[in-house]
Motif scaffolding. Sequence first.
Motif, PDB file in Angstrom:
ATOM      1  N   LEU A  67      -2.615   6.811  -6.350  1.00 19.15           N
ATOM      2  CA  LEU A  67      -1.594   5.810  -6.028  1.00 19.15           C
ATOM      3  C   LEU A  67      -0.363   6.527  -5.489  1.00 19.15           C
ATOM      4  O   LEU A  67       0.276   7.305  -6.202  1.00 19.15           O
ATOM      5  CB  LEU A  67      -1.231   5.001  -7.279  1.00 19.15           C
ATOM      6  CG  LEU A  67      -0.214   3.881  -7.096  1.00 19.15           C
ATOM      7  CD1 LEU A  67      -0.759   2.792  -6.169  1.00 19.15           C
ATOM      8  CD2 LEU A  67       0.152   3.277  -8.454  1.00 19.15           C
ATOM      9  N   ALA A  68      -0.047   6.289  -4.215  1.00 19.56           N
ATOM     10  CA  ALA A  68       1.126   6.897  -3.593  1.00 19.56           C
ATOM     11  C   ALA A  68       2.381   6.201  -4.088  1.00 19.56           C
ATOM     12  O   ALA A  68       2.426   4.968  -4.202  1.00 19.56           O
ATOM     13  CB  ALA A  68       1.040   6.791  -2.073  1.00 19.56           C
ATOM     14  N   GLY A  69       3.400   6.984  -4.392  1.00 19.11           N
ATOM     15  CA  GLY A  69       4.662   6.454  -4.898  1.00 19.11           C
ATOM     16  C   GLY A  69       5.549   5.940  -3.790  1.00 19.11           C
ATOM     17  O   GLY A  69       6.624   6.472  -3.527  1.00 19.11           O
ATOM     18  N   LYS A  70       5.110   4.888  -3.142  1.00 16.67           N
ATOM     19  CA  LYS A  70       5.875   4.237  -2.078  1.00 16.67           C
ATOM     20  C   LYS A  70       5.856   2.740  -2.365  1.00 16.67           C
ATOM     21  O   LYS A  70       4.785   2.147  -2.557  1.00 16.67           O
ATOM     22  CB  LYS A  70       5.233   4.533  -0.721  1.00 16.67           C
ATOM     23  CG  LYS A  70       5.977   3.920   0.431  1.00 16.67           C
ATOM     24  CD  LYS A  70       5.333   4.288   1.759  1.00 16.67           C
ATOM     25  CE  LYS A  70       6.077   3.583   2.874  1.00 16.67           C
ATOM     26  NZ  LYS A  70       5.420   3.748   4.158  1.00 16.67           N
ATOM     27  N   VAL A  71       7.018   2.128  -2.425  1.00 15.04           N
ATOM     28  CA  VAL A  71       7.117   0.703  -2.743  1.00 15.04           C
ATOM     29  C   VAL A  71       6.223  -0.106  -1.813  1.00 15.04           C
ATOM     30  O   VAL A  71       6.219   0.097  -0.597  1.00 15.04           O
ATOM     31  CB  VAL A  71       8.581   0.212  -2.656  1.00 15.04           C
ATOM     32  CG1 VAL A  71       8.666  -1.298  -2.847  1.00 15.04           C
ATOM     33  CG2 VAL A  71       9.448   0.928  -3.683  1.00 15.04           C
ATOM     34  N   GLY A  72       5.448  -1.000  -2.412  1.00 15.26           N
ATOM     35  CA  GLY A  72       4.547  -1.863  -1.654  1.00 15.26           C
ATOM     36  C   GLY A  72       3.129  -1.335  -1.567  1.00 15.26           C
ATOM     37  O   GLY A  72       2.220  -2.076  -1.185  1.00 15.26           O
ATOM     38  N   THR A  73       2.910  -0.071  -1.910  1.00 13.48           N
ATOM     39  CA  THR A  73       1.562   0.486  -1.881  1.00 13.48           C
ATOM     40  C   THR A  73       0.684  -0.257  -2.874  1.00 13.48           C
ATOM     41  O   THR A  73       1.109  -0.563  -3.985  1.00 13.48           O
ATOM     42  CB  THR A  73       1.579   1.988  -2.235  1.00 13.48           C
ATOM     43  OG1 THR A  73       2.360   2.669  -1.261  1.00 13.48           O
ATOM     44  CG2 THR A  73       0.192   2.568  -2.269  1.00 13.48           C
ATOM     45  N   THR A  74      -0.545  -0.567  -2.474  1.00 12.36           N
ATOM     46  CA  THR A  74      -1.475  -1.276  -3.339  1.00 12.36           C
ATOM     47  C   THR A  74      -2.799  -0.537  -3.435  1.00 12.36           C
ATOM     48  O   THR A  74      -3.145   0.261  -2.557  1.00 12.36           O
ATOM     49  CB  THR A  74      -1.763  -2.699  -2.829  1.00 12.36           C
ATOM     50  OG1 THR A  74      -2.365  -2.622  -1.533  1.00 12.36           O
ATOM     51  CG2 THR A  74      -0.495  -3.528  -2.752  1.00 12.36           C
ATOM     52  N   THR A  75      -3.528  -0.814  -4.494  1.00 10.34           N
ATOM     53  CA  THR A  75      -4.900  -0.340  -4.647  1.00 10.34           C
ATOM     54  C   THR A  75      -5.625  -1.315  -5.542  1.00 10.34           C
ATOM     55  O   THR A  75      -5.001  -2.156  -6.206  1.00 10.34           O
ATOM     56  CB  THR A  75      -4.959   1.106  -5.208  1.00 10.34           C
ATOM     57  OG1 THR A  75      -6.290   1.602  -5.085  1.00 10.34           O
ATOM     58  CG2 THR A  75      -4.511   1.161  -6.651  1.00 10.34           C
ATOM     59  N   ARG A  76      -6.945  -1.229  -5.551  1.00 12.90           N
ATOM     60  CA  ARG A  76      -7.780  -2.075  -6.409  1.00 12.90           C
ATOM     61  C   ARG A  76      -8.584  -1.181  -7.330  1.00 12.90           C
ATOM     62  O   ARG A  76      -9.215  -0.223  -6.895  1.00 12.90           O
ATOM     63  CB  ARG A  76      -8.748  -2.901  -5.575  1.00 12.90           C
ATOM     64  CG  ARG A  76      -8.100  -3.959  -4.727  1.00 12.90           C
ATOM     65  CD  ARG A  76      -7.882  -5.257  -5.412  1.00 12.90           C
ATOM     66  NE  ARG A  76      -9.144  -5.875  -5.788  1.00 12.90           N
ATOM     67  CZ  ARG A  76      -9.235  -6.865  -6.649  1.00 12.90           C
ATOM     68  NH1 ARG A  76      -8.159  -7.355  -7.223  1.00 12.90           N
ATOM     69  NH2 ARG A  76     -10.398  -7.389  -6.960  1.00 12.90           N
ATOM     70  N   VAL A  96      10.175   3.208  -7.142  1.00 10.75           N
ATOM     71  CA  VAL A  96       9.990   4.636  -7.387  1.00 10.75           C
ATOM     72  C   VAL A  96      11.368   5.214  -7.663  1.00 10.75           C
ATOM     73  O   VAL A  96      12.310   4.988  -6.906  1.00 10.75           O
ATOM     74  CB  VAL A  96       9.343   5.342  -6.171  1.00 10.75           C
ATOM     75  CG1 VAL A  96       9.170   6.825  -6.439  1.00 10.75           C
ATOM     76  CG2 VAL A  96       8.009   4.698  -5.811  1.00 10.75           C
ATOM     77  N   ASP A  97      11.483   5.942  -8.764  1.00  5.47           N
ATOM     78  CA  ASP A  97      12.750   6.571  -9.132  1.00  5.47           C
ATOM     79  C   ASP A  97      12.467   8.047  -9.378  1.00  5.47           C
ATOM     80  O   ASP A  97      11.998   8.424 -10.456  1.00  5.47           O
ATOM     81  CB  ASP A  97      13.322   5.900 -10.380  1.00  5.47           C
ATOM     82  CG  ASP A  97      14.689   6.452 -10.772  1.00  5.47           C
ATOM     83  OD1 ASP A  97      15.329   7.126  -9.930  1.00  5.47           O
ATOM     84  OD2 ASP A  97      15.114   6.209 -11.910  1.00  5.47           O
ATOM     85  N   GLY A  98      12.708   8.871  -8.364  1.00  8.88           N
ATOM     86  CA  GLY A  98      12.371  10.291  -8.467  1.00  8.88           C
ATOM     87  C   GLY A  98      10.866  10.441  -8.519  1.00  8.88           C
ATOM     88  O   GLY A  98      10.172  10.056  -7.584  1.00  8.88           O
ATOM     89  N   ASP A  99      10.358  10.967  -9.641  1.00  3.21           N
ATOM     90  CA  ASP A  99       8.907  11.100  -9.776  1.00  3.21           C
ATOM     91  C   ASP A  99       8.307   9.992 -10.640  1.00  3.21           C
ATOM     92  O   ASP A  99       7.131  10.015 -10.973  1.00  3.21           O
ATOM     93  CB  ASP A  99       8.537  12.477 -10.338  1.00  3.21           C
ATOM     94  CG  ASP A  99       9.066  12.704 -11.749  1.00  3.21           C
ATOM     95  OD1 ASP A  99       9.827  11.861 -12.257  1.00  3.21           O
ATOM     96  OD2 ASP A  99       8.716  13.738 -12.342  1.00  3.21           O
TER      97      ASP A  99
END
Length: 116
Positions: A67-76, A96-99
């Motif tokens: 899961l990439a730490g970018k707002v809006g990224t989705t996975t199932r 996402v806040d830092g790590d």
Amino acid sequence: MAATRLSAATLILSSVAVGVLLVGCSASVSVGSTPKMSSEKLATTLAEKLAATTGQPEPDITCPEDLAGKVGTTTRCKLTAGDGSTLGVSVKVTSVDGDQINFDFEADGTASPAPN
């Protein structure tokens, strides 16, 4: 007897779907400039949260990708019951806040029956 097992599995999966329609959680990871959470860590975190929310043992969950730490990224991800029936779980990064990756997840409303 098979109907009883199917009914029990369906009941458990339905409890997950109804009880965990939308839950927020977060985890902290650090890899390069864009934080990522491994698919294994995501699956473990989801299983822990679902167990805590439903009062059931941790379910078997698999996630196909990190899961990439970018707002809006989705996975199932996929929850599999003991009888082989499955329930999809959608995950979406909310902030996402830092790590620290914060995400919501939502279980599908209907389980898929086990393959025969």
